[in-house]
Scaffold this motif. Structure first.
Motif, PDB file in Angstrom:
ATOM      1  N   HIS A   1      14.558 -22.265  25.193  1.00 15.50           N
ATOM      2  CA  HIS A   1      15.058 -23.396  26.073  1.00 15.50           C
ATOM      3  C   HIS A   1      15.205 -24.933  25.157  1.00 15.50           C
ATOM      4  O   HIS A   1      16.436 -25.412  25.591  1.00 15.50           O
TER       5      HIS A   1
ATOM      6  N   ARG B   1      19.658 -18.788  27.397  1.00  8.07           N
ATOM      7  CA  ARG B   1      19.051 -18.395  28.522  1.00  8.07           C
ATOM      8  C   ARG B   1      18.362 -17.030  28.053  1.00  8.07           C
ATOM      9  O   ARG B   1      18.497 -16.351  27.094  1.00  8.07           O
TER      10      ARG B   1
ATOM     11  N   ASP C   1      14.423 -17.536  33.415  1.00 11.42           N
ATOM     12  CA  ASP C   1      15.753 -17.934  33.804  1.00 11.42           C
ATOM     13  C   ASP C   1      16.156 -16.538  34.660  1.00 11.42           C
ATOM     14  O   ASP C   1      16.484 -16.854  35.840  1.00 11.42           O
TER      15      ASP C   1
ATOM     16  N   ALA D   1      19.402 -21.753  36.281  1.00 12.92           N
ATOM     17  CA  ALA D   1      20.170 -20.734  35.629  1.00 12.92           C
ATOM     18  C   ALA D   1      21.393 -20.134  36.567  1.00 12.92           C
ATOM     19  O   ALA D   1      22.458 -19.781  36.023  1.00 12.92           O
TER      20      ALA D   1
ATOM     21  N   HIS E   1      24.689 -21.459  36.222  1.00  9.67           N
ATOM     22  CA  HIS E   1      25.667 -20.827  35.073  1.00  9.67           C
ATOM     23  C   HIS E   1      25.989 -19.417  35.099  1.00  9.67           C
ATOM     24  O   HIS E   1      26.542 -18.824  34.310  1.00  9.67           O
TER      25      HIS E   1
END
Lengths: 392, 392
Positions: free
Chosen positions: B183, B194, B216, B241, B244
């Motif tokens: 990260h 991720r 994540d 997460a 995305h």
């Protein structure tokens, strides 16, 4: 009253004992025999397994016999069947596995299921595709749905999406003609336009011979008209279409492995679209559910009985004041959609549910859907008609 | 001999009655209580449904309570849990939902499962990605797996794939450190790297607090260490997460709809990654399976017992001539992998299976895997050791 034979047959389905059921298009009732197959397979897994060489081989055999029972029903080779969790997963496998290029076009009817619509919208966003709707809902009584689709094909069309049997109105589309028209349509790249069929309502209703009508992708479920448990469906992919459909969600069931366990290739058959561990006992249940139908009669005999039952319901509804059937001609499936003059369709469905009649509303078109199976009785239909007539 | 208490506890699992079981990492045994929950839910569906307003609401509630039981186990909010068919489906959801760009890099260890390896290879082919293997297998006894991963990160790395608990050797990776290192690694686009965790072996083994260790994506199954039925697993996606990760396989469970049934948006929570109709009775079974564990002891108490059992097995194996454990230090999980001087691992496993001992081979590294759960008895372990000692 049903014949003693029908009474005995219906007694296999506990769900039918305490209600008047018209939601076969939502979920079919599970027979004792299918339920016992599920329970005994789970017990067998616990006694012989749950994980070792012996039980793993037995469960692999269960997968094979289930694919085989489905393949017989669809008139296709075993090798073309993939077992899935449900019809929507089957649609997604076909949707995501094509080699999309930006600018490609998808043509779909305006009668497809919301889940499929949402998947198509996401694919169009990711790959920059065009989605064209072929409006067929308003022309089903008097127009030509094939022309409505074919008129929208372009040189960039890659995929056409249709339901074989429309979930909202019960219409059967001429799939043979649609497939042939799409397959022969000239495209820019010379690639064949493929047809993805949502077969949620057709499998277990229509006699099928998919090989004979040029089907590419046919996604279905076991838990509606086949009366299996929820959680098992399947996908047929023709051998020709398989060569152009890459697996998307992938796991150990999709692949062949070498001596070190490294993936070396896809499974040569429909197993390449299966992923990993599933609820295998439900497979055994679906196999038994299909056997129960086959003992009643052939697929053609069952379909004739479904249409006969639907005709009684449709005719009776036509005779009711304030009720209008969506179809102006006798139904060719077990789904009969109608409107009520009150416009209070959800209220009517909820009211009927309190009286033990199970139906559902459809949102587009705004209507009520009643489904009859081949084992629906005259008495069930007549009581429903009376209950609707008494609603005010 | 197990204590009377343990004897009573073990009597809940019919699978344990007629064999000596060491395959928890393959599939856990189903308790009577979990099995009864499955059977009674299916009966309930038939009596109240199978499809109408009442049963659909009840099954929706079953989904909620199952997600909630899982969330408690993982130390995360209910809203972050998606129910899936198995761990591999969960991995696929995370793999296919990222906005891949050509040239992006995936880093994965050399200890991942073949199904995940195959999925990654297909994604790399479709989106023109680079896949870099971080070799950790050979350094687990004396090296630094975090460094092996971090040393391979580049400015184009988008995703790192690790197992929390390695399925082949039973090692526990320092997930906290791996997540933090990934990260904080600077990337070309500023996008966070991720981490997708294959948690097939860790859920039901390790005490978990995923929120605290920056996880994540965490994909797991209910049918191994949790002792649920095969066919239900889940995926945790952190709220950060989720923003995305687009849904890939999509159905009615993924979406919100307007009054006409048109898709309008994703579900606001982990349900956006669920698809369509599943085997809901198995959800009820998993919820009960978790409750059975919680009645025995806390997650920490269970983990301590697993390590205690594994230590007895590992120590005993160390003392056998011709047997070598993969790990040189006491196990931190229930998976104990070892080699036999004969090299005939499949022969030994098959031989043991005929004697009622259930173990499995692993192909890479070439070894045998024996799993102990918190309720494995001294006597089971000692009998296995004797059986292996007697093999020649």
């Amino acid at each position: 009253m049903p014949s003693p034979n029908l009474t005995t047959f219906r007694a296999q389905f506990p769900a039918l004992a305490n209600k008047t059921y018209f939601n076969y298009g939502g979920q079919g009732p599970l027979s004792d025999r299918a339920f016992e197959a599920i329970v005994s397979t789970e017990r067998h897994i616990q006694i012989d397994g749950p994980f070792n060489g012996k039980i793993n081989a037995a469960l692999s055999a269960t997968c094979n016999t289930t694919r085989s029972a489905i393949a017989d029903l669809l008139g296709v080779p075993d090798t073309t069947i993939s077992l899935t969790e449900d019809v929507t997963v089957g649609c997604n496998i076909a949707l995501w596995g094509l080699a999309w290029q930006a600018g490609d076009q998808i043509v779909m009817t305006d009668c497809e299921h919301p889940g499929v619509i949402a998947a198509v919208a996401e694919i169009a966003r990711r790959f920059d595709l065009t989605v064209t709707i072929a409006p067929i809902l308003d022309i089903l009584n008097d127009g030509d749905p094939v022309a409505a689709i074919v008129d929208r094909l372009t040189s960039r069309t890659r995929l056409v999406i249709v339901s074989h049997l429309l979930w909202n109105t019960g219409y059967v589309l001429p799939l043979d003609e649609i497939n042939r028209a799409c397959h022969r349509f000239p495209t820019e790249t010379g690639q064949t336009i493929r047809v993805l069929v949502d077969a949620a309502q057709s499998v277990g209703t229509l006699p099928l011979d998919l090989d004979a009508i040029e089907v590419d992708f046919y996604a279905f479920t076991g838990h509606k008209w086949l009366c299996g448990a929820a959680g098992v469906g399947g996908l047929y992919v023709s051998e020709a279409a398989r060569a152009h459909l890459a697996p998307t969600f992938i796991g150990w069931r999709s692949i062949k492995m070498d001596a070190l366990g490294n993936p070396t290739d896809w499974q040569p058959n429909g197993q390449r679209y299966e992923v990993a561990t599933s609820a295998y006992p439900l497979y055994a249940g679906l196999r038994e559910a299909i056997a129960v139908h086959d003992e009643w009669g052939t697929a053609s005999e069952r379909y004739a009985a479904i249409c006969d039952r639907a005709l009684r319901l449709w005719s009776g509804l036509q005779d009711l004041d304030g009720v209008e059937c969506w179809s102006i001609s006798p139904p060719r499936s077990g789904l009969v959609s109608f409107t009520h003059i009150s416009g209070q369709h959800q209220t009517l469905v909820s009211h009927l549910e309190t009286q033990g009649f199970m139906l559902r509303t459809i949102l587009d078109p705004d209507c009520i859907r009643a489904c009859v199976h081949y084992f629906t009785t005259d008495e069930e239909i007549d009581r429903l008609l009376t209950a609707i007539a008494n609603f005010s």
